[in-house]
Enzyme design. Sequence first.
Site, PDB file in Angstrom:
ATOM      1  N   LYS A  90      11.423  17.786  29.019  1.00 56.90           N
ATOM      2  CA  LYS A  90      10.380  17.990  28.025  1.00 56.90           C
ATOM      3  C   LYS A  90      10.734  19.562  27.296  1.00 56.90           C
ATOM      4  CE  LYS A  90       6.597  15.082  29.370  1.00 56.90           C
ATOM      5  NZ  LYS A  90       7.088  14.408  30.399  1.00 56.90           N
TER       6      LYS A  90
HETATM    7  C1  PLP Z   1       7.471  13.080  30.466  1.00 54.49           C
HETATM    8  C2  PLP Z   1       8.286  12.566  31.587  1.00 54.49           C
HETATM    9  C3  PLP Z   1       8.714  11.253  31.623  1.00 54.49           C
HETATM   10  C4  PLP Z   1       8.240   9.953  30.509  1.00 54.49           C
HETATM   11  O1  PLP Z   1       8.669  10.405  29.163  1.00 54.49           O
HETATM   12  P1  PLP Z   1       7.835   9.798  27.922  1.00 54.49           P
HETATM   13  O2  PLP Z   1       8.284  10.508  26.736  1.00 54.49           O
HETATM   14  O3  PLP Z   1       6.366  10.013  28.153  1.00 54.49           O
HETATM   15  O4  PLP Z   1       8.159   8.479  27.984  1.00 54.49           O
HETATM   16  C5  PLP Z   1       9.758  10.941  32.458  1.00 54.49           C
HETATM   17  N1  PLP Z   1       9.958  11.721  33.334  1.00 54.49           N
HETATM   18  C6  PLP Z   1       9.814  12.983  33.499  1.00 54.49           C
HETATM   19  C7  PLP Z   1      10.295  13.865  34.681  1.00 54.49           C
HETATM   20  C8  PLP Z   1       8.835  13.308  32.451  1.00 54.49           C
HETATM   21  O5  PLP Z   1       8.383  14.798  32.731  1.00 54.49           O
END
Ligand code: PLP
Length: 466
Positions: free
Chosen positions: A111
């Site tokens: 993120k």
């Molecule tokens: C947020 C997240 C996901 C999922 O991603 P999306 O965009 O919500 O599909 C997968 N793995 C980790 C470690 C995350 O922080």
Amino acid sequence: MKYRSTRGGMAPLPFCDILLEGLAPDGGLSLPETLPQLDADTLESWRGLSYADLAAQVLGLFIDDIPADDLLRMTRAAYAPDVFPQIAPVKPLRPGLALLGLSEGPTLAFKDMAMQFLGQVFEYVLDQRGQTLNILGATSGDTGSAAEYALRGKRGVAVFMLSPQGRMSAFQRAQMYSLQDANIHNIAVRGVFDECQDIVKALAGDLDFKSTHHLGAVNSINWARIAAQIVYYVWGWLRATQGPGQQVSFAVPSGNFGNILAGHLARRMGVPIHRLVLATNENNVLEEFFRTGVYRPRPASQTYATSSPSMDISRASNFERFVFDLVGQDAARVRALMAELQQTGQFDLSALKPQFTERYGFVAGASSHADRLTTIRAIHDETGVLIDPHTADGVKVAQAHLEPGIPMLVLETALPAKFAETILEATGQAPAVPAALQDLQQRPQRVETMDCDARQVADYLHRHAL
Ligand SMILES: *Cc1c(COP(=O)(O)O)cnc(C)c1O
């Protein structure tokens, strides 16, 4: 470049006008009116660019109301070596299978890739408009910390992040609560994540309160986050190929469908992506959709707490953007499907199944706790590389979709240091903590603890909002 809503009820707006908004006024999600197209020559001309310079090129296709040199300054700040010591490295595992390392940023999860750009562009637009913004959110871990690390110390913006007291790992708590920046406010609520979320909804839903206190959000439906994620699909393709037209597949550990949606858009823009492999954990709403064509979100009571917790979602907040494409960008059809979802708890697009795989390249699979342990152990034994539980879900499902001659990149969505317990269970050893974070849990923490009461949070906001 103007943006419209998936539900058809918004007059077209430029990027900077949708940047600070959450849902469109009609309840839909914003999307560009037309998707920019990348031809082979353009892609080849980008091979030598740094990540930051590539990001300015790709984002520039979606943002024509910010001058190109300002955009470049922002991507160079967002993707600087002091923020990402390595930037989206390809880490080979086996012939034809590699990780795309998206978790080299300050919070050790993917993120950061989008959020660091968001931090830059929020500050820029607020500055230009002489506005302030108070980000109010709830987190169970990764999103909140990525937002706080991206917005700490930025002008014109403050963050109020609610987290459920005692429900995050010690590492996650230390990550968030050790921030001492005056514009970062951590609020631990005596309740569970859903109750934190309810408080956010109550306050943001009070339109008077919202406008008086300039409330905003940085959740996964934010278009700028999706746009910033498209960049690493282009980058991954450039790193895994040598020349025009070569195909690459991507496997994506998925929850809210934000990450893989960016892959879908990159593919529609002309990046030669063969398969988009969607991986879920035991919360398999999306895997079920791609298998059956029926979308059936689960109630919170049937959403399991798993060892890949950032994928424990019951309803994929970005899915509507994909549905919009599936139904031929027919906003009336999207409105009807969303109404059906509200009334009956599901909708059925099984008649469109050939579209998912043949036209859009999607395949899907689900992974379990036992699969994660087996995959973490096998990859470690074989290659010496430790992967986190979310990435393990991706690797597990990717293995079922390998095709000769087509490299598979699994998006590494977190580093193992964040999920030590599961790594220990799988391999018998704890993951190494990056040097810069070794004293994290000893740092002083700053957090307000409150009852599960929207009025207490409102009162705190009233006293501390910009
Ligand atoms: C947020 C997240 C996901 C999922 O991603 P999306 O965009 O919500 O599909 C997968 N793995 C980790 C470690 C995350 O922080």
